[in-house]
Motif scaffolding. Structure first.
Motif, PDB file in Angstrom:
ATOM      1  N   VAL A  40       0.847  -1.192   0.000  1.00  0.00           N
ATOM      2  CA  VAL A  40       0.000   0.000   0.000  1.00  0.00           C
ATOM      3  C   VAL A  40       0.882   1.241   0.000  1.00  0.00           C
ATOM      4  O   VAL A  40       1.836   1.331   0.789  1.00  0.00           O
ATOM      5  CB  VAL A  40      -0.930   0.012   1.232  1.00  0.00           C
ATOM      6  CG1 VAL A  40      -1.776   1.280   1.267  1.00  0.00           C
ATOM      7  CG2 VAL A  40      -1.821  -1.222   1.242  1.00  0.00           C
ATOM      8  N   ALA A  94      -1.973  -2.487  -4.029  1.00  0.00           N
ATOM      9  CA  ALA A  94      -3.013  -1.468  -3.996  1.00  0.00           C
ATOM     10  C   ALA A  94      -2.742  -0.393  -5.049  1.00  0.00           C
ATOM     11  O   ALA A  94      -1.643  -0.290  -5.607  1.00  0.00           O
ATOM     12  CB  ALA A  94      -3.089  -0.848  -2.608  1.00  0.00           C
ATOM     13  N   SER A  97       0.626   1.740  -5.882  1.00  0.00           N
ATOM     14  CA  SER A  97       1.778   1.125  -5.218  1.00  0.00           C
ATOM     15  C   SER A  97       2.855   0.793  -6.246  1.00  0.00           C
ATOM     16  O   SER A  97       2.579   0.597  -7.438  1.00  0.00           O
ATOM     17  CB  SER A  97       1.355  -0.139  -4.466  1.00  0.00           C
ATOM     18  OG  SER A  97       0.831  -1.104  -5.378  1.00  0.00           O
TER      19      SER A  97
END
Length: 303
Positions: A40, A94, A97
């Protein structure tokens, strides 16, 4: 008293061994190891936000040799797969990223046991919008008489970008071992927005016509496939990249093709050093165009 305790301990151990032997050995044996990570972006870096594992699979601490890109080393301490070993690796990337996953050394798939039980690895990578992921493991050595499974599954959202490869050596040529007995089942699949764009399956039986034929492996023992995909591959800059790759990678051992926004670089020969060096070179040319940054070789490759 000491003799009594020793005898009792021996009886307990023998009883436990007999009770669990059918599960640990035999045609239905299976030893699982799983690793799941979530990457993330936070501020200007991609962080390892979630980590779950079981069995002998781990992640070394994240490295940041190029700023915000998260470099992860996937560790399998046993170093090789015996009959019944099944590795499962999952990465969820995510939106926005930036990550690179690799391994510290070559993977090994040893010869199967007398029951012929399979061993292998399944990799699943999921990239949401504008995520960037590189899956660049070191090569896999498939020993004589292995019953090997290699399965790579890649899911991309519309603006995700991906570069990955699978490099394989059949047998151990440096030790004089040829792959004249055993099996390899290899599969690589890539989806974008739920549409299957690349689906390749190899089912190789040692000493078969596929291994010896000129339209198959032509008795070569090293092969590799680099897969790259991103929205930028539909632009006019792609032709220049294809020409550059074809100019710098020697033919006929290397070939370069592109279809449906998926770029493929393939190697077929007898030299893993040649294969690895060519794939590194291809990656160093593809990365700036696809990801907008120069190649940054993971330091573990050089140790």
């Amino acid at each position: 008293m000491n003799t009594y305790r020793a005898t009792l301990t021996w009886l307990i151990l023998m009883s436990a061994t007999q009770s669990f032997a059918p599960r640990g050995y035999g045609a239905d044996r299976q030893w699982l190891a799983e690793l799941e990570v979530k990457l993330v972006p936070i501020a200007d870096k991609t962080h390892l936000k979630q980590l779950a594992f079981s069995g002998p699979l781990r992640i070394q601490r994240p490295f940041y040799p190029e700023g915000g890109v998260c470099h992860l080393y996937v560790l399998h301490p046993p170093g090789g797969l015996v009959s019944g070993d099944q590795l499962k690796i999952q990465a969820h990337c995510a939106a926005n990223s930036q990550s690179l996953l690799t391994t510290p050394s070559a993977g090994k798939i040893y010869g199967r046991d007398s029951d012929g039980v399979a061993q292998g690895q399944r990799v699943r990578l999921q990239l949401t919008d504008n995520a960037e992921c590189e899956w660049l493991p070191q090569e896999t050595l498939v020993y004589r008489n292995a019953n090997a499974l290699l399965d790579t599954h890649i899911e991309l959202d519309s603006d995700a970008r991906f570069i990955g490869w699978d490099l394989v050596c059949l047998g151990r040529p440096a030790a004089g071992e040829v792959f004249d007995k055993g099996q390899l089942d290899q599969r690589i699949r890539l989806w974008r927005n739920g549409r299957l764009l690349f689906n390749e399956r190899l089912q190789l039986t040692a000493d078969s016509s596929l291994q010896h034929s000129r339209v198959g492996f032509a008795d070569q023992c090293v092969f590799g496939t680099l897969v790259a995909s991103g929205p930028d591959f539909d632009t006019e800059h792609l032709d220049a990249l294809l020409n550059e790759l074809r100019a710098c990678l020697p033919s006929p051992v290397f070939t370069i093709t592109q279809r449906l926004g998926v770029l493929l670089v393939r190697y077929l020969g007898n030299d893993m050093n040649e294969c690895r060096a060519g794939m590194w070179q291809a990656w160093s040319l593809i990365r700036p165009m696809l990801l907008g940054r120069p190649a940054c070789i993971p330091r573990i490759w050089l140790t």
